[in-house]
Design a protein around this motif. Structure first.
Motif, mmCIF file in Angstrom:
data_model
loop_
_atom_site.group_PDB
_atom_site.id
_atom_site.type_symbol
_atom_site.label_atom_id
_atom_site.label_comp_id
_atom_site.label_asym_id
_atom_site.label_seq_id
_atom_site.Cartn_x
_atom_site.Cartn_y
_atom_site.Cartn_z
ATOM 1 N N GLN A 1 0.682 -1.283 -0.103
ATOM 2 C CA GLN A 1 -0.022 -0.083 -0.191
ATOM 3 C C GLN A 1 0.846 1.218 0.109
ATOM 4 O OE1 GLN A 1 -2.258 -1.093 3.707
ATOM 5 N NE2 GLN A 1 -4.051 -0.980 2.326
ATOM 6 N N LEU A 2 2.246 1.184 0.076
ATOM 7 C CA LEU A 2 2.932 2.434 0.304
ATOM 8 C C LEU A 2 3.634 2.840 -0.997
ATOM 9 C CD1 LEU A 2 5.468 0.980 2.902
ATOM 10 C CD2 LEU A 2 3.625 2.443 3.164
ATOM 11 N N PRO A 3 3.933 4.092 -1.179
ATOM 12 C CA PRO A 3 4.180 4.952 -2.211
ATOM 13 C C PRO A 3 5.565 4.132 -2.992
ATOM 14 C CG PRO A 3 4.567 6.351 -0.517
ATOM 15 C CD PRO A 3 3.705 5.250 0.026
ATOM 16 N N GLN A 4 5.772 4.426 -4.214
ATOM 17 C CA GLN A 4 6.846 3.733 -4.846
ATOM 18 C C GLN A 4 8.090 3.976 -4.318
ATOM 19 O OE1 GLN A 4 6.056 1.275 -7.223
ATOM 20 N NE2 GLN A 4 8.006 0.902 -7.057
ATOM 21 N N GLU A 5 8.324 5.102 -3.838
ATOM 22 C CA GLU A 5 9.675 5.317 -3.292
ATOM 23 C C GLU A 5 9.937 4.465 -1.991
ATOM 24 O OE1 GLU A 5 12.261 8.923 -1.067
ATOM 25 O OE2 GLU A 5 10.480 9.458 -2.170
ATOM 26 N N LYS A 6 8.916 4.352 -1.059
ATOM 27 C CA LYS A 6 9.024 3.454 -0.182
ATOM 28 C C LYS A 6 9.163 2.129 -0.367
ATOM 29 C CE LYS A 6 7.207 6.474 3.692
ATOM 30 N NZ LYS A 6 6.224 6.606 4.846
ATOM 31 N N LYS A 7 8.223 1.492 -1.391
ATOM 32 C CA LYS A 7 8.416 0.345 -1.975
ATOM 33 C C LYS A 7 9.877 -0.135 -2.597
ATOM 34 C CE LYS A 7 3.766 -0.337 -3.717
ATOM 35 N NZ LYS A 7 2.973 -0.756 -4.896
ATOM 36 N N ASP A 8 10.442 0.833 -3.181
ATOM 37 C CA ASP A 8 11.946 0.337 -3.627
ATOM 38 C C ASP A 8 12.669 0.304 -2.495
ATOM 39 O OD1 ASP A 8 10.916 1.002 -6.196
ATOM 40 O OD2 ASP A 8 11.487 3.056 -6.513
ATOM 41 N N ARG A 9 12.658 1.234 -1.381
ATOM 42 C CA ARG A 9 13.664 0.933 -0.352
ATOM 43 C C ARG A 9 13.234 -0.309 0.536
ATOM 44 N NH1 ARG A 9 18.316 0.904 1.509
ATOM 45 N NH2 ARG A 9 18.707 1.119 3.822
ATOM 46 N N LEU A 10 12.190 -0.896 0.582
ATOM 47 C CA LEU A 10 11.818 -1.822 1.253
ATOM 48 C C LEU A 10 12.325 -3.163 0.519
ATOM 49 C CD1 LEU A 10 8.188 -1.552 2.282
ATOM 50 C CD2 LEU A 10 9.809 -1.914 4.067
ATOM 51 N N ALA A 11 12.279 -2.972 -0.982
ATOM 52 C CA ALA A 11 12.923 -3.900 -1.670
ATOM 53 C C ALA A 11 14.367 -4.418 -1.345
ATOM 54 C CB ALA A 11 12.597 -3.845 -3.251
ATOM 55 N N ALA A 12 15.030 -3.111 -1.662
ATOM 56 C CA ALA A 12 16.557 -3.123 -1.197
ATOM 57 C C ALA A 12 16.775 -3.664 0.007
ATOM 58 C CB ALA A 12 17.076 -1.581 -1.437
ATOM 59 N N ILE A 13 16.119 -3.213 1.030
ATOM 60 C CA ILE A 13 16.326 -3.715 2.468
ATOM 61 C C ILE A 13 16.242 -5.172 2.507
ATOM 62 C CG2 ILE A 13 15.407 -3.875 4.629
ATOM 63 C CD1 ILE A 13 14.746 -0.784 4.467
ATOM 64 N N SER A 14 15.215 -5.843 1.776
ATOM 65 C CA SER A 14 15.022 -7.132 1.910
ATOM 66 C C SER A 14 16.055 -7.984 1.065
ATOM 67 C CB SER A 14 13.782 -7.800 0.942
ATOM 68 O OG SER A 14 12.481 -7.024 1.814
ATOM 69 N N GLU A 15 16.660 -7.254 -0.223
ATOM 70 C CA GLU A 15 17.706 -8.109 -0.857
ATOM 71 C C GLU A 15 19.015 -8.137 0.245
ATOM 72 O OE1 GLU A 15 18.628 -7.091 -4.930
ATOM 73 O OE2 GLU A 15 16.940 -5.939 -4.985
ATOM 74 N N ARG A 16 19.335 -7.076 0.952
ATOM 75 C CA ARG A 16 20.301 -6.698 1.671
ATOM 76 C C ARG A 16 20.256 -7.782 2.998
ATOM 77 N NH1 ARG A 16 25.620 -6.753 1.945
ATOM 78 N NH2 ARG A 16 26.451 -5.683 3.919
ATOM 79 N N LEU A 17 19.175 -7.742 3.541
ATOM 80 C CA LEU A 17 19.021 -8.608 4.774
ATOM 81 C C LEU A 17 19.028 -10.245 4.392
ATOM 82 C CD1 LEU A 17 16.047 -7.086 6.493
ATOM 83 C CD2 LEU A 17 17.994 -7.215 7.324
ATOM 84 N N ALA A 18 18.848 -10.444 3.305
ATOM 85 C CA ALA A 18 18.839 -11.761 2.742
ATOM 86 C C ALA A 18 20.442 -12.158 2.652
ATOM 87 C CB ALA A 18 18.164 -12.187 1.405
#
Length: 683
Positions: free
Chosen positions: A151-168
């Motif tokens: 439900q978040l705006p695209q900018e926050k989605k992009d940051r969440l995706a980057a966080i998920s990759e790094r955490l993995a």
């Protein structure tokens, strides 16, 4: 690069029960298999998202449930192998694939088109003719997208995706670092003085370990819990106990390439940022919002409610150990590497118990039979060895599990022995989950342990309890009886998932089970009644230590994830500060210190969730009372309710509702305190 023609992942599996053809699978098969299955999954997701037809359960939710089966087959096989029998090639692939898989799933869960179709169905859920199970799947699917950030705006989605990759990436590095430290350490015992106090069974295991490492004629202690804990218990060499213990608790913080301190700091910071992006104060608030506990305050109340009685009991235990040490002329100040040693001596004196006397009655084979027999009596299922099923290591065994009517229920794999290619600990996992969507598919479940080999392999009472615990998880997977794969088996709230496993431990202590299966490995005679009575009377011995050891880890985990941000975090300093705040006894060390806390940092599974064992124990202590109240540990009516509402139900309903359906009410913490022997005077 393996060709499609020779790659088992591009063919139907014709093995019994379509089990993975381990004898044909090679490391080089995984990368092309991942590439192809990820591509096909993306195509399926895009087709669902771009469909312009009406959005309903049949056109959106069921296709989501069907999609990705090829990817699941590859990923389940791969990640089970990287945990239980890894090598350099698999670890390299794991490092490469972890961020790619995270990126893949982020793209799906943050796809606005896909979420719009799910949300449209969710908004009309009360108008739709859904079964209770379908409604639950819809609700969980919608919540999964929301919690991922759809439900978040695209900018926050992009940051969440980057966080998920790094955490993995970081989680993979963390677990591989711990395994590297465990594999690299050996304590070589050189002569008779080094062996002082060690019983024959431990000497035999240490000699086998030495031979496996090319040190014939010597004895080796490793950092596997099944090796080091007995050494700390029996060795009369305080200097060697200290050396081994310090190596054990220092995994992941030795400096160099395998040091996990910077990994932890970055993971905690990224988790906190992820929670803020999703609108939560901290990662703990985010994580617990979808658990039975719901809030950090509820968890803290439980942990604090048990901490003080446990710490008080540990103080009594310490005083008893110090008195014995003083009487033997040893330092009266008990150090962490002394506790197990003197606790065994106190137990021996107080309960007339000797671990060397107990172990001969706990043969691995007989304990496996006992776990099977309990399942047969409770749930009517039977276990049949299958030598024709391929396995990934010669130590692994396979059993077909059948219902009372003889029909196939599932496949169970048992992998019981420690080896350098296996991470430490014990766990249950699945090579295939259960589902009924588009036809019945039965599960393939594995239990992985780290027991010492022997001829025969003999277990401690705690080892036997671990076997029952993990088999309880296995039954949760095997007995699953739902339509949709996303809610099958152990796909339940983290603080509910330990209920089936911890509850199953109770049957190990049922006298009629021990009388039948705890038989001497040489004579075949059952454990003498006097010894059995003494063993059961001592079940809560040293419980203050065990509870403090566990609780301190749970509290540090929660406190770390209550940080609103984690800039410049020093994990070891934070650990020390938290332990000082709760007045941690100097003589006890956390069961899992932060640098090797794989539950919490090899992935998000138990992050802000290590408390779950205690939360579930409140449930299991009360749940077994249902059988006691019925007057029979195998009462058929109680067992049927247990099967229907807990073991077979998956995530069909809210866990509190599931427990209420079984028990008729929710429990209180008193049952847990009584179970652990913390409700009254010391024994």
């Amino acid at each position: 690069m393996a060709s499609h023609d020779s790659n088992p992942f591009f063919a139907d599996w014709t093995t019994p029960f379509e089990a993975p053809p381990f004898d044909a699978i090679r490391p080089e098969h995984f990368e092309p298999a991942f590439a192809a299955s990820l591509a096909s999954h993306r195509e399926a997701m895009d087709a669902i998202a771009s469909d312009t037809g009406p959005a309903d359960f049949a056109t959106v939710i069921e296709p989501l449930e069907r999609a990705g089966r090829d990817l699941g087959r590859v990923a389940m096989t791969f990640f089970n192998l990287t945990g239980a029998d890894t090598n350099d090639a698999l670890q390299a692939i794991e490092r490469d694939m972890a961020p790619k898989l995270a990126k893949h799933w982020s793209a799906i869960m943050l796809d606005g088109r896909l979420f719009a179709r799910v949300a449209a169905i969710f908004a009309r859920r009360d108008e739709l003719d859904l079964t209770p199970e379908q409604r639950r799947v819809l609700e969980r699917t919608h919540l999964g997208f929301v919690r991922a950030g759809a439900q978040l705006p695209q900018e926050k989605k992009d940051r969440l995706a980057a966080i998920s990759e790094r955490l993995a990436t970081l989680g993979t590095a963390f677990s591989q670092n711990v395994l590297a430290d465990e594999k690299s350490y050996t304590l070589v015992l050189e002569g008779p003085d080094d062996l002082a106090g060690l019983p024959d069974m431990l000497l035999a295991a240490a000699a086998r370990t030495a031979a496996e490492r090319g040190l014939e004629g010597r004895h080796v202690i490793t950092l596997s819990r099944s090796s080091i804990e007995p050494f700390l218990t029996f060795s009369e060499r305080r200097d060697l106990r200290e050396r081994a213990f310090k190596a054990w608790i220092a995994r992941g913080e030795g400096g160099g390439a395998t040091d996990n301190r910077t990994v932890i700091a970055e993971m905690v910071a990224l988790r906190a940022e992820r929670a803020r992006l999703l609108g939560y104060d901290t990662f703990a608030h985010f994580k617990l919002d979808d658990a039975m506990a719901k809030t950090p305050d509820a968890v803290s109340e439980l942990l604090e409610g048990v901490w003080e009685p446990a710490r008080a009991r540990a103080g009594q235990e310490r005083d008893a150990l110090a008195a014995l040490a003083r009487a033997e002329g040893a330092p009266a100040d008990i150090a962490p590497w002394d506790w197990r040693h003197y606790a065994e001596k106190v137990r021996r004196a107080r309960h007339r118990l000797d671990e060397a006397e107990i172990k001969p009655y706990f043969q691995l084979e007989r304990m496996i039979e006992a776990a099977f027999e309990v399942a047969t009596r409770l749930f009517g299922i039977t276990f049949h060895p299958r030598a024709d099923v391929p396995v990934y290591h010669p130590d692994v065994r396979a059993w077909e599990v059948r219902r009372a009517d003889g029909s196939h229920l599932g496949l169970f794999l048992g992998d019981y022995f420690a080896r350098p290619s296996k991470r430490s600990g014990a766990w249950m996992s699945a090579y295939r989950g259960q589902r009924r969507l588009d036809g019945e598919v039965r599960p393939i479940i594995v239990n992985v342990m780290n027991f010492s080999k022997g001829d025969p392999a003999l277990l401690s009472f705690d080892d036997a309890r671990t076997l029952f615990h993990e088999f309880g998880h296995a039954l949760h997977g095997l007995l699953s009886d739902v339509t949709y794969p996303s809610i099958a088996g152990t796909s339940v709230a983290r603080d509910f998932v330990e209920l089936p496993s911890q509850l199953y431990e109770h049957w190990l202590e049922v006298p009629e089970v021990l009388e039948r299966f705890a038989v001497h490995h040489k004579t075949g005679e059952p454990m003498p009644r006097d010894l059995l009575d003494r063993l059961l009377a001592a079940r809560n011995f040293n419980q203050g230590f065990a509870t403090v050891e566990y609780l301190s880890s749970a509290i540090v985990d929660l406190d770390l994830h209550l940080l609103p941000s984690a800039d410049n975090l020093d994990p070891l300093a934070f650990e020390r500060e938290t332990l000082a705040r709760i007045d941690m006894p100097d003589e006890i060390v956390m069961r899992h210190r932060t640098p090797h806390f794989t539950h919490v940092f090899s992935g998000d599974g138990y992050a802000a969730g290590y408390y779950s064992y205690l939360w579930s124990e409140v449930l299991d202590a009360d749940a077994f009372k249902a059988f006691e109240e019925a007057g029979d540990p195998f009462d058929p009516g109680t067992a049927r309710r247990l099967h229907d509402h807990i073991y077979s139900a998956g995530n069909r309903q809210d866990p509190a509702e599931a427990y209420m359906a079984f028990r008729g009410r929710m429990p209180t913490v008193q049952a847990l305190l009584e179970k652990r022997g913390l409700a009254g005077e010391a024994v």
